[in-house]
Structure formats: structure tokens, C-alpha cells
Write an enzyme that holds these catalytic residues in place. Structure first.
Site, PDB file in Angstrom:
ATOM      1  N   GLU A 102       0.887  -1.179   0.000  1.00 40.02           N
ATOM      2  CA  GLU A 102       0.000   0.000   0.000  1.00 40.02           C
ATOM      3  C   GLU A 102       0.912   1.212   0.000  1.00 40.02           C
ATOM      4  OE1 GLU A 102      -3.142   0.265  -0.218  1.00 40.02           O
ATOM      5  OE2 GLU A 102      -3.931  -1.690   0.333  1.00 40.02           O
TER       6      GLU A 102
ATOM      7  N   CYS B 255      -1.928   9.174   2.437  1.00 41.05           N
ATOM      8  CA  CYS B 255      -1.710   8.632   1.091  1.00 41.05           C
ATOM      9  C   CYS B 255      -2.780   9.164   0.145  1.00 41.05           C
ATOM     10  CB  CYS B 255      -1.727   7.113   1.118  1.00 41.05           C
ATOM     11  SG  CYS B 255      -3.247   6.451   1.821  1.00 41.05           S
TER      12      CYS B 255
HETATM   13  P1  NAD Z   1       8.308   4.930   4.824  1.00 48.81           P
HETATM   14  O1  NAD Z   1       8.315   4.196   3.544  1.00 48.81           O
HETATM   15  O2  NAD Z   1       9.430   5.825   5.120  1.00 48.81           O
HETATM   16  O3  NAD Z   1       8.240   3.895   6.045  1.00 48.81           O
HETATM   17  C1  NAD Z   1       7.149   3.004   6.200  1.00 48.81           C
HETATM   18  C2  NAD Z   1       7.601   1.820   7.033  1.00 48.81           C
HETATM   19  O4  NAD Z   1       8.493   1.020   6.274  1.00 48.81           O
HETATM   20  C3  NAD Z   1       8.350   2.196   8.300  1.00 48.81           C
HETATM   21  O5  NAD Z   1       7.971   1.305   9.321  1.00 48.81           O
HETATM   22  C4  NAD Z   1       9.812   2.004   7.889  1.00 48.81           C
HETATM   23  O6  NAD Z   1      10.659   1.764   8.995  1.00 48.81           O
HETATM   24  C5  NAD Z   1       9.695   0.790   6.993  1.00 48.81           C
HETATM   25  N1  NAD Z   1      10.720   0.591   5.962  1.00 48.81           N
HETATM   26  C6  NAD Z   1      11.405   1.528   5.277  1.00 48.81           C
HETATM   27  N2  NAD Z   1      12.201   0.954   4.357  1.00 48.81           N
HETATM   28  C7  NAD Z   1      11.990  -0.387   4.442  1.00 48.81           C
HETATM   29  C8  NAD Z   1      12.513  -1.510   3.746  1.00 48.81           C
HETATM   30  N3  NAD Z   1      13.413  -1.389   2.778  1.00 48.81           N
HETATM   31  N4  NAD Z   1      12.069  -2.745   4.088  1.00 48.81           N
HETATM   32  C9  NAD Z   1      11.149  -2.888   5.063  1.00 48.81           C
HETATM   33  N5  NAD Z   1      10.633  -1.856   5.771  1.00 48.81           N
HETATM   34  C10 NAD Z   1      11.048  -0.616   5.461  1.00 48.81           C
HETATM   35  O7  NAD Z   1       6.909   5.703   4.882  1.00 48.81           O
HETATM   36  P2  NAD Z   1       6.380   6.747   5.962  1.00 48.81           P
HETATM   37  O8  NAD Z   1       7.076   8.046   5.762  1.00 48.81           O
HETATM   38  O9  NAD Z   1       6.324   6.156   7.322  1.00 48.81           O
HETATM   39  O10 NAD Z   1       4.858   6.886   5.502  1.00 48.81           O
HETATM   40  C11 NAD Z   1       4.460   7.718   4.464  1.00 48.81           C
HETATM   41  C12 NAD Z   1       4.261   6.957   3.177  1.00 48.81           C
HETATM   42  O11 NAD Z   1       3.315   5.909   3.370  1.00 48.81           O
HETATM   43  C13 NAD Z   1       3.656   7.846   2.097  1.00 48.81           C
HETATM   44  O12 NAD Z   1       4.255   7.540   0.873  1.00 48.81           O
HETATM   45  C14 NAD Z   1       2.185   7.443   2.104  1.00 48.81           C
HETATM   46  O13 NAD Z   1       1.508   7.709   0.916  1.00 48.81           O
HETATM   47  C15 NAD Z   1       2.298   5.984   2.368  1.00 48.81           C
HETATM   48  N6  NAD Z   1       1.029   5.473   2.896  1.00 48.81           N
HETATM   49  C16 NAD Z   1       0.256   4.673   2.089  1.00 48.81           C
HETATM   50  C17 NAD Z   1      -0.984   4.243   2.530  1.00 48.81           C
HETATM   51  C18 NAD Z   1      -1.882   3.395   1.686  1.00 48.81           C
HETATM   52  O14 NAD Z   1      -2.800   2.787   2.233  1.00 48.81           O
HETATM   53  N7  NAD Z   1      -1.691   3.336   0.375  1.00 48.81           N
HETATM   54  C19 NAD Z   1      -1.427   4.615   3.797  1.00 48.81           C
HETATM   55  C20 NAD Z   1      -0.588   5.409   4.594  1.00 48.81           C
HETATM   56  C21 NAD Z   1       0.641   5.836   4.140  1.00 48.81           C
END
Ligand code: NAD
Length: 467
Positions: free
Chosen positions: A232, A266
């Protein structure tokens, strides 16, 4: 001697002098062993009704701590308290939707049309990793976790390190209501998440986060072909205003879409596509409304616009607001101190894009998420142009169409490349009763809302000649 695990304390983005509880990074291997050796193995063999019973206790525990968890979300992420309470209401309600979905999905189906009696059933996948983002630090990971638990999969829950303290409180409540080893929190950042997801003992991943991280993660596990990966990701969501729209309603919905969670959703609105015949009339309504929404301390009941998550998010906001290919109708403004508190506060900003942006600016304006309260306005001459503008982005999460005509809405819905299309509602209005998921770079078609249970099991067909 093993290296000691790193510890950290987050500061409140809406009050930088406030330090939150200390958190310690989790040893991933130990967490996986805990999930394997605890009751994890036997959890999948319990009848569904027993799993539901255990989860009802978790629901009661969360209900009892709802206000304290909402305050934790508000403090640690800078989300206004009213929104944090809505997040916790959705968390508690999520159990009931998930119970209904599980009862439907996990009931075996007989097949009478084949050559022999047969049954199709859905079996648990095994250990599952749930990776959560900061912006809905409990709700989004929780939905996937409850679905996995109902399916019989022990969950390794890795929250965002930016919301680690409130996630720890949530995890303690879940753990105290469930058998040991069934729900295991894993604290840490990208490296910890990557180590967890690439471990061969983990058989399913639900990742909610940015495109960059989702892409890197799915590349890292690509050779493990049977590992379930549900992604997502982000959005570049448009409010599309037709000539016959109710402009007051559209302006209010755009304001909600841009400013809820300070634009850090998002499904936040970052593009306004408007029929050129009503563009000025829309802007006459939209600009004063946006000007009236100014940041405030997230813990105040009256605050509608809280803080951004960290200093890097303020830098990104400033870099967007300094782009020159656009005409700034409402220029960006940062506020280092609000209500006497130091924090990452910014005002909503709005820009007009009159012609296609030059290549470097295009990357930021049309192809990347803003993830802050900023939107660009583009106008179209007819519905064909509206569709071209809407689809001119690699993301495909949500589009909100504003029209008084159902025919126009349905016609546009045929052409719009988005997983969620709404009429006369903000792009941020995504209820738990519906599936939610994006097209294109927004994810791999997995509904994050209703029906997530479908991605927690594997199908098995049984047939027999005679016994
Ligand atoms: P992020 O990608 O920086 O981090 C999200 C999570 O992934 C964190 O727990 C982080 O520690 C982990 N992570 C990062 N790199 C990883 C890897 N290589 N392998 C495994 N885990 C990893 O995102 P964020 O800044 O916390 O959240 C914002 C983003 O999330 C925005 O792009 C937003 O659009 C998206 N988002 C999407 C939805 C949806 O339902 N489509 C909902 C909420 C947020």
C-alpha cells in the site's frame, strides 16, 4: 559480546521540548523465534471462533485505552487530537469488519460442478510481517494485523520508528490479550524492516509506506516467489471539478483533502483539476477557506491543522513552495513557534500550473507525492482533457469528482486510472467499510480497507473419489 541494541526517544513534532518514552530496537531473529516457538504454531489450529474470542478481548483492551492511545498518536505524530481520536475509533471498529470478513472468507466452499465431490478452503500462510507508516501509526498496521491473526498467522508488527512509543503501548495491549508469541512487536527502522521481510521464515508481508521503500522491499524478496507481498503505497490524488459542480462543496472538500493530517495521508489532495469555465469561481471560494486554516498545537481541541512529522518534511515543503514553474496563489509559510510551542508547523499553500512543467519541476509537481498541505491547480476544457490530466501521474490511488450528474461521474470513472473514485466527497474520505488500494505506483491492488483477509491465506482444493 553482542553490540547493544540502539535506543531512542522521539520528540513531539507539535512541541519539540516534549520527549516521549524511550524505545529499544528489537533483535529480529529473537522476535521471529518467539513467534515460531510461542503459541504461534498452534494459533493456526484453533477454531476461528476461539481466535475471534481472543481478539474480542484485545478489542476491549484497546477500547479501554482509546483516549490514552489517541493522545499518544497526537503527541508523537503531531496529528490534531480530534483526528487521533478518529483513528482510534476506526481501530476499535476494524475488529468487527474483520470478524465478518473472516467468517465469510475462511468458511470452506463445496464445489458440486466437478467430476468428484470437492472442497476449496483457505489455509494460513505462516509468520507474517506487518510494516506500518507514521501517518496512521496504529490503524493501518492494525487492519492487516487483525486479518492475519484471524487467518491463523502469527504477526510480527513493525511500526514506524517515528511513532514507536505509542506503537509500543498498542502492542502491549494486543499482547496482553493474546497467547504468547502470536503478536510480536518489532521496533526499528528501514534496516530492521528489511531484515524482517527478507527472512525466509516470514511468509507474508503487508507493507504500508512510501513507493521508494515498497519498491526496494519487493525487489529484495522477489526471488522468494511464494512469499505474499501486499503493498500500500503513495498517491498523487486529484479533486476533479466539473463545470456543473457545487463549488462551495468542492472547495470545502479540497480543504479537507489538503489539510487533514497536514496533507500527510496517502489519499491527500495534491492536485486540483478544474473546468476552466469555473476555475476563478472555485479559487474565489478555495483561497479564503485555505487562509482560514492555520496551524495550531495538536493537543488543542480546536486545532484542525497540526504539525508535519519532522524537519526533513518541512525542508521538502519549502523546496516545493520554492518551485518556479507555477504561479503561487497562496505562497508557503513556515511557523517555528505556534501557541508557544516549538514545532514543525506550516500553512496550506496553493499554486497554479498554467502549462506543462519543465522536466525537473515535472518530477516534483506531477510525479512525486507532496505529503504536506500543498496542491497545484490545473484547468481543462472538456472531460477528455480532464481524464488526460488525472491520469498523467504514475500513481493511481484516489480521485474525487465534483459534478451534479451521475452520468458524468460514471463516464469519468470508466477512464480514470485510480483504485478509488468518489463523487462529491474529499479524496481523504475512505471508510473502513470499503476496500482500499491503489493502481500503478500506489500499490499492487491489495485492498487495505475492507477484505484484507483475502491476502492472508493460500487456497487449497480437496477432492475425493470415495472413502
Ligand atoms: P516509509 O516508507 O518511510 O516507512 C514506512 C515503514 O516502512 C516504516 O515502518 C519504515 O521503517 C519501513 N521501511 C522503510 N524501508 C523499508 C525496507 N526497505 N524494508 C522494510 N521496511 C522498510 O513511509 P512513511 O514516511 O512512514 O509513511 C508515508 C508513506 O506511506 C507515504 O508515501 C504514504 O503515501 C504511504 N502510505 C500509504 C498508505 C496506503 O494505504 N496506500 C497509507 C498510509 C501511508
Amino acid at each position: 559480546m553482542p553490540t547493544p541494541l540502539e535506543r531512542w526517544r522521539n520528540r513531539s513534532p507539535g512541541d519539540l521540548d516534549l520527549e516521549l518514552d524511550e524505545v529499544c530496537r528489537t533483535d529480529v531473529d529473537a522476535a521471529i523465534v518467539q513467534a515460531q516457538n510461542g503459541l504461534g504454531e498452534r494459533w493456526s489450529r484453533l477454531p476461528l471462533k476461539n481466535r475471534i474470542e481472543a481478539l474480542r478481548k484485545a478489542q476491549d483492551a484497546l477500547k479501554g485505552a482509546q483516549e490514552s492511545l489517541a493522545m499518544g498518536i497526537c503527541r508523537e505524530t503531531g496529528k490534531p487530537i480530534q483526528e487521533a481520536r478518529q483513528e482510534m475509533t476506526a481501530v476499535v471498529a476494524k475488529f468487527d469488519f474483520s470478524f465478518q470478513d473472516a467468517e465469510e472468507h475462511l468458511t470452506p466452499r463445496s464445489v458440486g460442478s466437478g467430476p468428484h465431490p470437492a472442497l476449496v478452503r483457505n489455509r494460513p500462510r505462516g509468520l507474517s510481517a506487518v510494516i506500518a507508516p507514521f501517518n496512521f501509526p496504529i490503524h493501518l498496521g492494525h487492519g492487516a494485523a487483525v486479518a492475519h491473526l484471524l487467518a491463523g498467522n502469527p504477526v510480527l508488527f513493525k511500526p514506524s520508528p517515528l511513532a514507536a512509543a505509542v506503537a509500543a503501548q498498542y502492542a502491549r495491549l494486543m499482547q496482553s490479550s493474546l497467547p504468547e508469541g502470536v503478536f510480536v512487536p518489532v521496533q526499528g527502522g528501514a534496516e530492521t524492516g528489511s531484515q524482517l521481510c527478507t527472512d525466509p521464515r516470514v511468509r507474508a508481508i503487508c507493507f504500508t509506506g512510501s513507493l521508494a521503500a515498497g519498491r526496494s522491499l519487493s525487489t529484495a524478496v522477489a526471488s522468494d516467489i511464494d512469499k505474499e507481498v501486499a503493498l500500500e503505497l503513495g498517491g498523487k490524488n486529484a479533486a476533479l471539478i466539473c463545470a456543473d459542480a457545487d463549488l462551495d462543496l468542492a472547495a470545502k472538500a479540497i480543504v479537507d483533502g489538503m489539510t487533514l493530517t497536514a496533507g500527510q495521508r496517502c489519499n491527500s489532495t495534491s492536485r486540483v483539476l478544474v473546468d476552466q469555465s469555473v476555475r476563478d469561481a472555485l479559487l474565489d471560494r478555495l483561497i479564503p477557506l485555505l487562509q482560514s486554516i492555520q496551524p495550531g498545537s495538536p493537543i488543542l481541541e480546536t486545532t484542525r491543522l497540526g504539525a508535519l512529522i519532522h524537519a526533513a518534511a518541512v525542508d521538502r515543503y519549502q523546496s516545493i513552495c520554492s518551485l518556479r514553474d507555477v504561479e503561487w496563489l497562496l505562497p508557503g509559510k513556515t511557523h517555528p513557534i505556534i501557541d508557544g510551542k516549538r514545532g514543525y508547523f506550516v500553512s496550506p499553500a496553493l499554486a497554479l500550473l498554467n502549462s506543462p512543467p519543465s522536466s525537473p519541476a515535472r518530477q516534483q509537481l506531477v510525479e512525486s507525492e507532496f505529503f504536506c498541505p500543498v496542491a497545484i491547480v490545473q484547468s481543462f476544457r472538456n472531460l477528455e482533457e480532464a481524464v488526460i490530466l488525472n491520469n498523467d501521474t504514475p500513481f493511481g490511488l484516489t480521485t474525487s469528482v465534483f459534478t451534479r450528474s451521475e452520468t458524468t461521474f460514471l463516464r469519468l470513472a470508466e477512464e480514470i486510472q485510480s483504485g478509488n473514485i468518489y463523487a462529491n466527497l474529499p479524496t481523504t474520505f475512505s471508510p473502513s467499510a470499503l476496500p482500499f488500494g491503489g493502481w500503478g505506483n500506489s500499490g499492487n491492488h491489495r485492498p487495505g480497507g475492507r477484505g484484507f483477509i483475502r491476502f492472508t491465506t493460500q487456497e487449497q482444493a480437496l477432492q475425493w473419489l470415495k472413502f
